[in-house]
Design an enzyme around this catalytic site. Structure first.
Site, PDB file in Angstrom:
ATOM      1  CB  THR A  13     -17.339  -7.066  35.807  1.00 33.65           C
ATOM      2  OG1 THR A  13     -17.662  -5.837  35.172  1.00 33.65           O
ATOM      3  CG2 THR A  13     -18.343  -8.117  35.396  1.00 33.65           C
ATOM      4  N   GLY A 134     -13.086 -18.217  31.158  1.00 34.96           N
ATOM      5  CA  GLY A 134     -14.039 -17.830  32.204  1.00 34.96           C
ATOM      6  C   GLY A 134     -14.298 -18.918  33.223  1.00 34.96           C
ATOM      7  CB  ILE A 136     -14.502 -23.686  30.980  1.00 32.20           C
ATOM      8  CG1 ILE A 136     -15.694 -23.163  30.183  1.00 32.20           C
ATOM      9  CG2 ILE A 136     -14.222 -25.136  30.655  1.00 32.20           C
ATOM     10  CD1 ILE A 136     -15.466 -23.178  28.667  1.00 32.20           C
ATOM     11  CE  LYS A 205      -9.692 -15.206  27.788  1.00 31.98           C
ATOM     12  NZ  LYS A 205     -10.977 -14.797  27.209  1.00 31.98           N
TER      13      LYS A 205
HETATM   14  N1  HSE Z   1     -13.158 -10.260  27.299  1.00 34.41           N
HETATM   15  C1  HSE Z   1     -13.058 -11.639  27.643  1.00 34.41           C
HETATM   16  C2  HSE Z   1     -13.991 -12.422  26.725  1.00 34.41           C
HETATM   17  C3  HSE Z   1     -13.420 -11.835  29.081  1.00 34.41           C
HETATM   18  O1  HSE Z   1     -14.860 -11.818  26.103  1.00 34.41           O
HETATM   19  O2  HSE Z   1     -13.831 -13.621  26.629  1.00 34.41           O
HETATM   20  C4  HSE Z   1     -13.103 -13.187  29.617  1.00 34.41           C
HETATM   21  O3  HSE Z   1     -11.739 -13.472  29.553  1.00 34.41           O
END
Ligand code: HSE
Length: 437
Positions: A13, A134, A136, A205
């Site tokens: 992806t 993602g 940001i 994260k």
């Molecule tokens: N699986 C992660 C989410 C993808 O849904 O945020 C992005 O890090």
């Protein structure tokens, strides 16, 4: 000047999104970077060539180590995910003197200390913007844009899949598993979606955010993690009645005693902007002593939003190719010799307010007994509501909000409440945060 040659590991992806963005926006990106950027080599075991732009310019093989060892390639983009062989590939790329860009938050949270030390020795950069929230640019914001501040706390919706599930459950009354399947089909979820729903992905994260905010080593093993699996639709409804929304938050806060590092469902006032971040969108609220609160919002998952962050990291590296390594932005925001050993606070010592829901016998003295236990534990009650029993039920749901209290005290009180004959089953607890500074 010749384009910079890039090796791409993974054509799934995000890999596909990265190839497409780099190809589609090649001229604009070259004008920003000062040089063209060309993915010349890629490694993928399986991939679907349909919809991939510029694939004819790329030599694709199934051996990622061959790409990492290719002397023509200057930058490696690691988009395979997981711990192994990603760790070995990244360390090998570093050993070969290549810069690395990765979206792999699990790898950085678990092995980042080792990886950054190796990169430091070799004078190369390992960039990981795409690993957190993602599209940001939150790493850049905290590490560079807020460099003047003492960061006080960060609270974020940092898993798109979890937020998508909670939003669909609340707005459409959809079933948890059904929404999760859709999130997987849309490419939001991790290869193992329990990472999303159990908060592990968010914990990866948050670990990274805490390190760059407070200048401490990465300590994923000390992050408290609780998923969204226990949230019931009645909790979502009661929260709304009380003026709150339930969000799966990552929270890190620096206190005199230590650093809080926790991921759990959290009730937040619905008037806060972050309470209204829905679907796959992520948002991160950062409190700096000079700037005050700042909020960063955008798509937290998906092919091109994540590719946006990957490509931005590649552009940063290309711009800095001719600089001395010691003049580059430090991986964890603070100079490597300046990381502190401020401890991570055990969860039992963290203070929050609480929402409690329990099922109780509808008879005199029950509420007084529960209030007595909370009072004896030094826990002050802010609100208490007895709800209507379900049809044919003699027991009733009792919902309470407490003032802030140490987790250890609340654990003891909940244990005592659950031991009462008049209380059926377990007490549901959701931590409450005001996020007002
Ligand atoms: N699986 C992660 C989410 C993808 O849904 O945020 C992005 O890090």
């Amino acid at each position: 000047m010749n384009p910079v040659k890039v090796g791409l590991l993974g054509l799934g992806t995000v890999g596909g999104g990265t190839l497409n963005v780099l190809t589609r926006n090649a001229q604009e990106i070259a004008r920003r970077a000062g040089r063209g950027i060309q993915i010349t080599h890629a490694a993928a075991k399986f991939y679907d060539p349909a919809g991939l732009l510029g694939l004819d310019q790329v030599e694709v093989c199934d051996d990622a180590f061959a790409v990492v060892d290719n002397p023509e390639v200057e930058i490696i983009i690691e988009l395979i995910g997981g711990y192994s062989p990603a760790r070995e590939l990244v360390l090998k790329a570093i050993e070969n003197g290549k810069h690395v860009v990765t979206a792999n938050k699990a790898l950085i949270a678990m092995h980042g200390n080792e990886i950054f030390e190796a990169a430091q020795k070799q004078g190369v950069t390992v960039a990981f913007e795409a690993g957190v929230a993602g599209g940001i640019p939150i790493i850049k914001a905290v590490r560079e844009g807020l460099a003047a501040n003492r960061i006080e706390w960060i609270a974020g919706i940092i898993n798109g899949t979890g937020n998508f599930i909670l939003t669909e459950m609340r707005d459409k009354g959809r079933d948890f598993d059904d929404v999760l399947k859709e999130a997987q089909a849309l490419g939001y979820a991790e290869a193992d979606p329990t990472f999303d729903v159990e908060g592990i992905d968010a914990a990866h994260k948050l670990t990274i955010l805490a390190s760059i905010a407070f200048g401490v080593p990465l300590q994923f093993d000390k992050t408290y993690t609780e998923g969204i699996g226990k949230i019931e639709r009645q909790d979502v409804a009661y929260a709304e009645e009380l003026g709150y929304r339930i969000k799966h938050l990552g929270v890190t806060r620096k206190t005199g005693k230590g650093i809080e590092l926790r991921v759990h469902p959290t009730m937040i006032p619905e008037r806060r902007l972050i309470a209204n971040v829905d679907g796959v969108m992520n948002a991160v609220l950062v409190m700096g002593d000079a700037v005050g609160p700042t909020l960063y919002y955008g798509a937290g998952a998906g092919a091109e939003p994540t590719a946006s962050a990957v490509v931005a990291d590649v552009v940063d590296i290309v711009r800095a190719l001719t600089t001395d390594p010691e003049n580059r932005v430090p991986h964890l925001a603070f100079q490597p010799g300046e990381l502190s050993d401020h401890p991570i606070l055990p969860m039992e010592e963290v203070q929050t307010a609480y929402y409690l829901r329990m099922t109780v016998d509808d008879k005199p003295g029950v509420v007084a007994a529960i209030a007595g236990i909370l009072g004896d534990a030094g826990i002050s009650i802010e609100a208490i509501q007895q709800k209507e029993p379900a049809e044919g039920e003699t027991r009733v749901p009792l919902v309470m909000l407490s003032h802030r209290v140490e987790e250890r005290q609340m654990n003891q009180a909940i244990e005592a409440i659950e031991a009462l004959d008049a209380v059926a089953g377990e007490v549901m607890r959701i931590r409450v945060e005001q996020l007002d500074g």
